[in-house]
Design an enzyme around this catalytic site. Sequence first.
Site, PDB file in Angstrom:
ATOM      1  CD  GLU A  15      -2.825  -1.171   2.403  1.00  0.00           C
ATOM      2  OE1 GLU A  15      -3.765  -0.364   2.450  1.00  0.00           O
ATOM      3  OE2 GLU A  15      -2.586  -1.983   3.306  1.00  0.00           O
ATOM      4  CB  SER A 141      -5.571  -1.135  -0.237  1.00  0.00           C
ATOM      5  OG  SER A 141      -5.437   0.098   0.419  1.00  0.00           O
ATOM      6  CE1 TYR A 209      -7.161   4.342  -1.230  1.00  0.00           C
ATOM      7  CE2 TYR A 209      -6.748   2.139  -2.053  1.00  0.00           C
ATOM      8  CZ  TYR A 209      -6.901   3.006  -1.006  1.00  0.00           C
ATOM      9  OH  TYR A 209      -6.821   2.545   0.277  1.00  0.00           O
ATOM     10  NE  ARG A 248     -13.460   2.662   5.931  1.00  0.00           N
ATOM     11  CZ  ARG A 248     -12.365   2.339   5.259  1.00  0.00           C
ATOM     12  NH1 ARG A 248     -11.373   3.200   5.133  1.00  0.00           N
ATOM     13  NH2 ARG A 248     -12.240   1.138   4.707  1.00  0.00           N
ATOM     14  CG  ASP A 250     -14.547  -1.217   5.885  1.00  0.00           C
ATOM     15  OD1 ASP A 250     -14.891  -0.029   6.062  1.00  0.00           O
ATOM     16  OD2 ASP A 250     -13.429  -1.539   5.446  1.00  0.00           O
ATOM     17  CD  GLU A 267     -10.821  -5.016   6.504  1.00  0.00           C
ATOM     18  OE1 GLU A 267      -9.692  -5.265   6.980  1.00  0.00           O
ATOM     19  OE2 GLU A 267     -11.027  -4.898   5.291  1.00  0.00           O
ATOM     20  CG  ASN A 269      -9.996  -0.485   7.614  1.00  0.00           C
ATOM     21  OD1 ASN A 269      -9.261  -1.207   6.969  1.00  0.00           O
ATOM     22  ND2 ASN A 269     -11.308  -0.492   7.467  1.00  0.00           N
ATOM     23  N   GLY A 273      -7.593   5.318   5.152  1.00  0.00           N
ATOM     24  CA  GLY A 273      -7.015   6.198   4.137  1.00  0.00           C
ATOM     25  C   GLY A 273      -7.415   7.656   4.321  1.00  0.00           C
TER      26      GLY A 273
END
Length: 306
Positions: A15, A141, A209, A248, A250, A267, A269, A273
């Site tokens: 990443e 990612s 992205y 964050r 998900d 999961e 994070n 990002g």
Amino acid sequence: MSKHVAVLMGGWSNERSVSLSSGTECAAALRRAGYQVTEVDVGRDIANVLAALKPDVAFNALHGPFGESGMIQGLLELMQIPYTHSGVLASALAMDKHQAKIMLKSAGVPVTDHVIVHRAEAGKAHVMPPPYVIKPIADGSSFGVFIVKGDTSHPPQEILREDWNSGEEVMVERYIPGRELTCAVMGDVALGVTEIVTELNFYNFEAKYAEGGSVHVIPADLKPKIYDKVQKMALAAHAALGCRGVTRSDFRYNDAVGEDGELVCLEINTQPGMTPTSLVPEQAAHAGHSYEELVAWMVEDASCNR
């Protein structure tokens, strides 16, 4: 005198490019917010670099194993440099999807059924009835993630490639159809819930992205009690792993089953990002925090012993 902030970015994980984008954006915003900023492309000599720089705070904009697995956090603890985001244990737990799911399940946060197998076994034959998902245990990612559909006769053979670099063991988990939701936590407050809509197979690297790769709907169009449930689950996940700063979580939400549907946490994070297309800055803006205010809050929240 303004604080000297070292923005740690780059590194050597899969990443790297995402981290460089996140770090560059954060550094620019911190300068606009009045901080003295040094951008650091992290290499194996990072301890020497930081010893020479003597920053007041390390802003962790690294992604991937070294940056969000507890390793850089441990180094910063040893050097007594206050840093952003989660500490050693929470980072290590969140990075290991298997351990994170054990912790989440014990805290009452619903997760998907899964097994951990060697990638050779996952590539040889179905280890659970399709549809299912194969993913690395510790990568981000959406690198190395494969969705195996219900009518597929054999697993994806890419997982057996010699240049595979996402670990020998993989997680195989039940596929949850439906909607992709995400919710950030800032300190002890859950921000808004976003639904991610993409024409691509799933919210993969390109969808995350690339310009126009996905549409972020905030606030997500959900029943109020489901919206509230997502926020509560994001807070519960953040607390279960002992996270700090911004995280964050998900989710997948299948509204086609039962009265309230099936909502599961995929999961959490600990290093979400911070690129121009990233979800956390959007959710912070929805809550009334500018990008500069968000990164400044992270710096002021920084500490050791996290």
